[in-house]
Design a protein around this motif. Structure first.
Motif, PDB file in Angstrom:
ATOM      1  N   GLN A 111      44.613  83.264  80.517  1.00 41.03           N
ATOM      2  CA  GLN A 111      43.607  83.165  81.570  1.00 41.03           C
ATOM      3  C   GLN A 111      42.215  83.504  81.061  1.00 41.03           C
ATOM      4  O   GLN A 111      41.213  82.944  81.506  1.00 41.03           O
ATOM      5  CB  GLN A 111      43.992  84.097  82.725  1.00 41.03           C
ATOM      6  N   ALA A 113      41.164  82.782  78.071  1.00 40.45           N
ATOM      7  CA  ALA A 113      40.733  81.550  77.405  1.00 40.45           C
ATOM      8  C   ALA A 113      40.298  80.495  78.427  1.00 40.45           C
ATOM      9  O   ALA A 113      39.333  79.753  78.197  1.00 40.45           O
ATOM     10  CB  ALA A 113      41.872  81.014  76.525  1.00 40.45           C
ATOM     11  N   ALA A 114      41.000  80.424  79.558  1.00 42.82           N
ATOM     12  CA  ALA A 114      40.615  79.457  80.583  1.00 42.82           C
ATOM     13  C   ALA A 114      39.250  79.794  81.176  1.00 42.82           C
ATOM     14  O   ALA A 114      38.436  78.902  81.453  1.00 42.82           O
ATOM     15  CB  ALA A 114      41.680  79.423  81.687  1.00 42.82           C
ATOM     16  N   GLN A 116      36.856  81.080  79.645  1.00 42.00           N
ATOM     17  CA  GLN A 116      35.836  80.791  78.638  1.00 42.00           C
ATOM     18  C   GLN A 116      35.758  79.306  78.293  1.00 42.00           C
ATOM     19  O   GLN A 116      34.996  78.933  77.396  1.00 42.00           O
ATOM     20  CB  GLN A 116      36.139  81.577  77.353  1.00 42.00           C
ATOM     21  N   SER A 117      36.508  78.474  78.959  1.00 43.04           N
ATOM     22  CA  SER A 117      36.569  77.062  78.586  1.00 43.04           C
ATOM     23  C   SER A 117      35.272  76.339  78.943  1.00 43.04           C
ATOM     24  O   SER A 117      34.566  76.694  79.905  1.00 43.04           O
ATOM     25  CB  SER A 117      37.747  76.396  79.304  1.00 43.04           C
ATOM     26  N   ARG A 118      34.976  75.321  78.186  1.00 45.69           N
ATOM     27  CA  ARG A 118      33.774  74.509  78.428  1.00 45.69           C
ATOM     28  C   ARG A 118      33.928  73.648  79.689  1.00 45.69           C
ATOM     29  O   ARG A 118      32.928  73.333  80.341  1.00 45.69           O
ATOM     30  CB  ARG A 118      33.509  73.630  77.209  1.00 45.69           C
ATOM     31  N   ASP A 119      35.179  73.276  80.043  1.00 44.70           N
ATOM     32  CA  ASP A 119      35.380  72.505  81.261  1.00 44.70           C
ATOM     33  C   ASP A 119      34.976  73.302  82.495  1.00 44.70           C
ATOM     34  O   ASP A 119      34.353  72.775  83.430  1.00 44.70           O
ATOM     35  CB  ASP A 119      36.844  72.094  81.373  1.00 44.70           C
ATOM     36  N   LEU A 120      35.341  74.591  82.523  1.00 42.85           N
ATOM     37  CA  LEU A 120      34.951  75.417  83.665  1.00 42.85           C
ATOM     38  C   LEU A 120      33.437  75.602  83.705  1.00 42.85           C
ATOM     39  O   LEU A 120      32.818  75.603  84.779  1.00 42.85           O
ATOM     40  CB  LEU A 120      35.668  76.760  83.583  1.00 42.85           C
ATOM     41  N   ILE A 189      27.697  79.010  77.785  1.00 36.55           N
ATOM     42  CA  ILE A 189      28.731  79.775  77.068  1.00 36.55           C
ATOM     43  C   ILE A 189      28.121  80.989  76.360  1.00 36.55           C
ATOM     44  O   ILE A 189      28.751  82.051  76.261  1.00 36.55           O
ATOM     45  CB  ILE A 189      29.475  78.875  76.071  1.00 36.55           C
ATOM     46  N   HIS A 222      30.816  81.522  88.550  1.00 33.19           N
ATOM     47  CA  HIS A 222      31.885  81.285  87.581  1.00 33.19           C
ATOM     48  C   HIS A 222      33.220  81.765  88.139  1.00 33.19           C
ATOM     49  O   HIS A 222      34.259  81.087  87.979  1.00 33.19           O
ATOM     50  CB  HIS A 222      31.565  82.011  86.270  1.00 33.19           C
ATOM     51  N   TYR A 226      36.496  79.388  89.028  1.00 31.68           N
ATOM     52  CA  TYR A 226      37.819  79.664  88.462  1.00 31.68           C
ATOM     53  C   TYR A 226      38.871  79.756  89.562  1.00 31.68           C
ATOM     54  O   TYR A 226      39.994  79.237  89.413  1.00 31.68           O
ATOM     55  CB  TYR A 226      37.763  80.963  87.660  1.00 31.68           C
TER      56      TYR A 226
END
Length: 783
Positions: A111, A113-114, A116-120, A189, A222, A226
Motif C-alpha cells: 500500500q 508503494a501504491a 507513491q505511484s505515478r498513476d495516483l 512526486i 492525495h 487513494y
C-alpha cells in the motif's frame, strides 16, 4: 629492565665501564588524558580554524536554504474490511482471522508503494486541475488560489487551519481537463513522501512544499484519491471474482461427473482389484534393500576416495596418513631415534666411523620396513574397496529384480486408486468453489473499507526545513570532530620526537639535557634593562640552535655561555655538564663524542657549549673539530683552520702545532684543517688513535665534534675510541625512525652511549617550565 637484556659492554679507554646499553624494540607507552590534551594544545590554532570554518559553513548553508513546510495525513490500512461474514452467520473480526504477521507487513508495504505511484499522482493532478493552478506551479506562502481546492475536498479529509474560499468563487474553476505531463508528475512526486510506522498498520503521507497551505491540501487530496481508487478497485475485484467463480463451478461439475463415470467402468471390469499382502511384503523388502544399498554405496565411495587419494601421493608423503597404525608409529619412532643418534655420532666421530655406518645401515632397513608397511596398508584399503564394490553391485541387482516385481503387482491397484482420488478431488474442488462464490456474493454487499483516516492534515505554522537547532548542533559536533581529527592527523603524520619521555622510550637512554630554542629563550628571559641590552646585541647575527641554516658572521653567538650566561639556554648547558660528570658510573668520561643522526641538529653548538661549561668548572678542556667534511667550530671561535686535524692525520704537522689555546672560552682547540679527500680513512687511522691517547693524558676532558651518524661513518669510528657518546636530537624536527637507526648503529659497534641531548625545543616542552619559575638573575640585577 632485566640484566640479561643488556648488550655486551666494552670498557672505555680509562678503564671504566660505560653505562649499560639496552637493545629492545620500541613499544609505545600507554597514553593518558593529558597526552591527548597536549596534542590538542599543540595544534590548537588548526583545531580552532577547522571548528570555526565548519560551524560558519553550517550557519551559512542554513540561512541560505529555502524554507519548506510539511503537512501529513495518517491512514490505517488493513488487509480486509473491518467486518467479514461466514456462511454460518458468525461475525469474524480481522484480528481473529488474520494471524500472519509477515503477510500483514507485506500488504502494508504494497500500500505504501501504491500511495507513491505515478498513476495516483496523475489522478490527483487531473481531478483538481493542478496542471493550470498557479499555486501548484509556482508555490509561495499565502497564495489564495488554493482555497477553492480545499472546499472541494470531503470534510473527513479537509485540512485544519485552512481559510474558507471567498464568496462567489466557483469550484468549477479549480477543475481542468488539462493533461498531467511527466514534468508535473515528477514535481508532485518530489513533494510526496510515504512511510509506514514500524510495528503497526499505520501509514503516514507527507507533503513538503514552500507553501504551508499547499502542503496540507496536497496531503488531503492525495489521501482522498487513494480512498476512491481503493474503493473502485474493491468493487471491480468483486465483480471479476463472481464471474470467474461461476465459470469455474461449471467446469468443476463436469469434472465430477466424468471422474465418477470412469471409476464405475473400472470397478465393473476389475471387480477383484485390491492391494494384497504379497505386495506389502515386496514393498518392505524394497525399502530395506534401498537402505542397505545407500549404506553400501557410501562405504564404497569413502574407500574409493581414500584409495585414489593415497595412490596419488608419493611414498614419502604417506607417512602422515598412517601414523595412527601401531606398527608404523613404532617404526617411525625408531627411525627418529636412529636419526638423532646418527646426527650426534656424525658430529663427534664423522660419517665414516663404523658406528655411524652401522647406524646408517639400520636406518635404511627401518625405512624399507616402513615403506613396506605403508604399501601393505594401501593394498588393504584397495581390498576393502573391491569388496565394498562387489557388495554394492549385488544389492543393486536384487533391488532391480524386486522393483520389477512390485511394479507388476501395484499396476492395477494404482490405476484404481488414481480414479478414486480423481473423484474425491473433483468433489472437493466443486464444494470449495461453491463456498467461495457464496462468500464473495455476501461480502460484495458490504460497503466497509479497509482504509481509515486516523489523523487528517493540518496547515503547518513553522517550517520543517531547515531545522535550525539540529543543523547548528550537527555543525558544532562536526566542527569538534573535524577539529580533533585535524589535530590528531597532524600529530599522526608528524614522525618527529615530541617529548622527553618519548625520546627515552624510543632510545632507552636517559635525557642529559633539554636545550630550548635560542630566540624564544632570549625573549622569555628578559628581566632587566641590562638583559635587554645584551639580548639586542646578541640577536644581530644569532644562529638558531646551530641548525646549520646560516653561519655565524658576527661575534660568538653560538657560545651562549659566554654571550648570555644568565639565560635559560646557558642553564640548560650547565645541566648538560652536570649530567656528563655524574651520569656515568665511576670516574667521569674524559673523551666525549658529540654527534647526531643527521645534519642540522645542533651537535656543533652542543660541543662548543659543553666544552665551555666544563672549562667554567676549572677543568682542562680540549675541543677537537673532527668533522672533516663540513667544519664549523673554527668559524665560531674565529681560529685559522689552514692547519688542523687533517694535517696531523696526514702526517703534515705535529700535534703541538695544531693546538690553539683560547681565552674566551678558556679551552684548547684543534680545528679540522683543510677538507681532505679521504676523511673516513683519516679518522680511523693509527695516528688518530695515538693522538687521542696523547690528548687523554694531557687534558681532563676531550670533546670531539663529529659528523652525523647516518650520512657517513666517521662518528661511528670515533665513538669506539671514546669514553662516552652524547647523541643530539632536534625536538619536533628529526624523524624518530632516523634517531632510532642512528642509535642502533652506535650500539652495534659497541659505542658507550651516555645519553641524549634534546635540542631546539619550544618553551612548551615538558621539562622547560621549571626555568619559568626560577630564572637566574641577570648580571646587573645581581649586582
Amino acid at each position: 629492565m632485566p640484566a640479561d637484556s643488556a648488550r655486551g659492554q666494552l670498557p672505555s679507554r680509562n678503564g671504566q665501564l660505560p653505562p649499560p646499553i639496552f637493545d629492545a624494540e620500541f613499544s609505545e607507552a600507554p597514553r593518558h588524558l593529558r597526552d591527548y590534551l597536549s596534542v590538542l594544545y599543540r595544534h590548537r590554532w588548526l583545531a580552532v580554524a577547522c571548528f570555526g570554518v565548519t560551524v560558519g559553513l553550517t550557519i551559512l548553508v542554513t540561512l541560505l536554504t529555502p524554507r519548506l513546510y510539511t503537512a501529513s495525513t495518517r491512514l490505517q490500512v488493513a488487509r480486509q474490511s473491518p467486518i467479514q461474514l461466514r456462511l454460518d452467520g458468525n461475525v469474524l473480526r480481522l484480528a481473529d482471522g488474520d494471524r500472519d504477521t509477515n503477510a500483514a507487513l507485506t500488504f502494508v508495504s504494497a500500500q505504501v508503494a501504491a500511495l507513491q505511484s505515478r498513476d495516483l499522482a496523475e489522478r490527483v493532478i487531473r481531478e483538481h486541475g493542478l496542471a493550470t493552478n498557479e499555486a501548484f506551479l509556482h508555490p509561495r506562502p499565502r497564495l489564495r488560489g488554493l482555497l477553492a481546492l480545499g472546499e472541494a475536498l470531503p470534510r473527513p479529509v479537509r485540512p485544519r487551519g485552512l481559510e474558507s474560499a471567498p464568496a462567489g468563487y466557483s469550484e468549477r474553476e479549480t477543475a481542468s481537463p488539462a493533461s498531467a505531463g511527466p514534468v508535473l508528475i515528477d514535481r508532485y512526486i518530489r513533494y510526496l513522501k510515504v512511510e509506514e510506522i514500524r510495528g503497526t498498520d499505520i501509514v503516514e503521507v507527507r507533503f513538503t512544499t514552500p507553501d504551508p497551505a499547499l502542503s496540507a491540501l496536497l496531503a488531503a487530496a492525495h489521501t482522498q484519491a487513494y480512498l476512491d481508487a481503493n474503493q473502485e478497485a474493491r468493487r471491480g475485484n468483486d465483480v471479476t471474482a463472481q464471474e470467474f467463480l461461476g465459470r469455474q463451478l461449471e467446469e468443476a461439475r463436469q469434472q465430477v461427473e466424468g471422474a465418477e463415470a470412469a471409476l464405475s467402468r473400472f470397478a465393473t471390469e476389475h471387480a477383484s482389484v485390491a492391494v494384497n499382502e504379497e505386495q506389502k511384503t515386496v514393498g518392505q523388502r524394497i525399502t530395506d534393500l534401498s537402505s542397505q544399498l545407500t549404506k553400501a554405496e557410501g562405504a564404497r565411495v569413502a574407500l574409493q576416495t581414500r584409495y585414489e587419494f593415497l595412490t596419488q601421493k608419493a611414498p614419502g608423503d604417506l607417512l602422515a596418513y598412517f601414523l595412527d597404525r601401531p606398527g608404523i608409529q613404532k617404526l617411525h619412532l625408531a627411525l627418529l631415534d636412529l636419526r638423532a643418534e646418527r646426527a650426534g655420532l656424525d658430529g663427534r666421530l664423522g660419517p665414516n666411523h663404523p658406528q655411524s655406518q652401522e647406524l646408517r645401515r639400520q636406518q635404511a632397513e627401518i625405512e624399507e620396513q616402513l615403506r613396506a608397511e605403508m604399501t601393505q596398508e594401501v593394498e588393504a584399503i584397495r581390498a576393502r574397496y573391491d569388496a565394498a564394490r562387489l557388495a554394492e553391485e549385488q544389492l543393486r541387482r536384487t533391488l532391480n529384480r524386486l522393483g520389477a516385481k512390485s511394479i507388476e503387482l501395484r499396476d492395477l491397484g494404482a490405476r484404481y486408486q488414481l480414479l478414486k482420488n480423481n473423484v474425491e478431488t473433483a468433489h472437493a474442488l466443486h464444494a470449495s468453489l461453491l463456498k467461495q462464490r457464496m462468500e464473495t456474493g455476501v461480502n460484495a454487499e458490504l460497503v466497509a473499507s479497509n482504509v481509515r483516516v486516523i489523523e487528517r492534515a493540518e496547515v503547518p505554522f513553522r517550517p520543517s526545513k531547515p531545522n535550525v537547532p539540529l543543523n547548528v548542533t550537527l555543525g558544532v559536533l562536526a566542527g569538534l570532530v573535524f577539529a580533533v581529527g585535524a589535530a590528531f592527523s597532524c600529530e599522526y603524520f608528524d614522525q618527529s620526537v615530541k617529548s622527553t619521555q618519548e625520546v627515552e622510550d624510543l632510545l632507552l637512554l636517559p635525557t642529559l639535557a633539554t636545550i630550548p630554542n635560542f630566540e624564544q629563550a632570549r625573549r622569555a628571559t628578559v628581566r632587566s634593562p641590562h638583559a635587554r641590552r645584551l639580548l639586542t646585541s646578541s640577536e644581530n647575527g644569532a644562529a638558531s640552535n646551530g641548525n646549520g641554516t646560516r653561519d655565524t658572521l658576527e661575534g660568538q653567538s653560538d657560545l651562549v655561555l659566554l654571550r648570555e650566561p644568565w639565560s635559560q639556554v646557558a642553564e640548560a648547558f650547565r645541566s648538560l655538564r652536570t649530567a656528563v660528570l655524574f651520569t656515568a658510573r665511576g670516574a667521569p668520561p674524559k673523551v666525549i663524542v658529540v654527534t647526531s643522526a643527521v645534519a642540522a641538529e645542533g651537535k656543533t653548538v652542543g660541543s662548543l657549549n659543553l666544552a665551555t661549561a666544563l672549562a667554567e668548572a676549572g677543568s682542562r678542556v680540549l675541543l677537537l673539530e673532527a668533522d672533516l667534511r663540513h667544519p664549523r667550530c673554527h668559524r665560531t671561535l674565529r681560529v685559522d683552520a689552514s692547519r688542523g686535524l687533517a694535517s696531523l692525520l696526514a702526517g703534515q704537522a705535529e700535534l703541538e702545532s695544531v693546538i690553539h689555546s683560547l681565552d674566551a672560552p678558556r679551552i684548547s682547540f684543534i680545528p679540522a684543517g683543510a677538507v681532505p679527500a679521504n676523511p673516513a680513512e683519516l679518522v680511523s687511522s693509527v695516528r688518530m688513535r695515538e693522538a687521542l691517547a696523547s690528548l687523554r693524558s694531557r687534558y681532563d676532558f676531550v670533546i670531539i665534534d663529529t659528523p652525523p651518524v647516518l650520512p657517513v661513518t666517521d662518528a661511528v669510528v670515533l665513538a669506539r675510541e671514546a669514553d662516552a657518546v652524547v647523541l643530539v636530537v632536534r625536538g619536533h624536527g628529526t624523524p624518530s625512525g632516523l634517531v632510532r637507526e642512528a642509535r642502533d648503529r652506535l650500539v652495534m659497534t659497541g659505542a658507550p652511549l651516555l645519553g641524549v641531548v634534546v635540542n631546539d625545543v619550544d618553551l612548551t616542552w615538558g621539562d622547560l617550565y621549571l626555568y619559568d619559575y626560577y630564572q637566574p638573575p641577570a648580571p646587573e640585577a645581581s649586582a
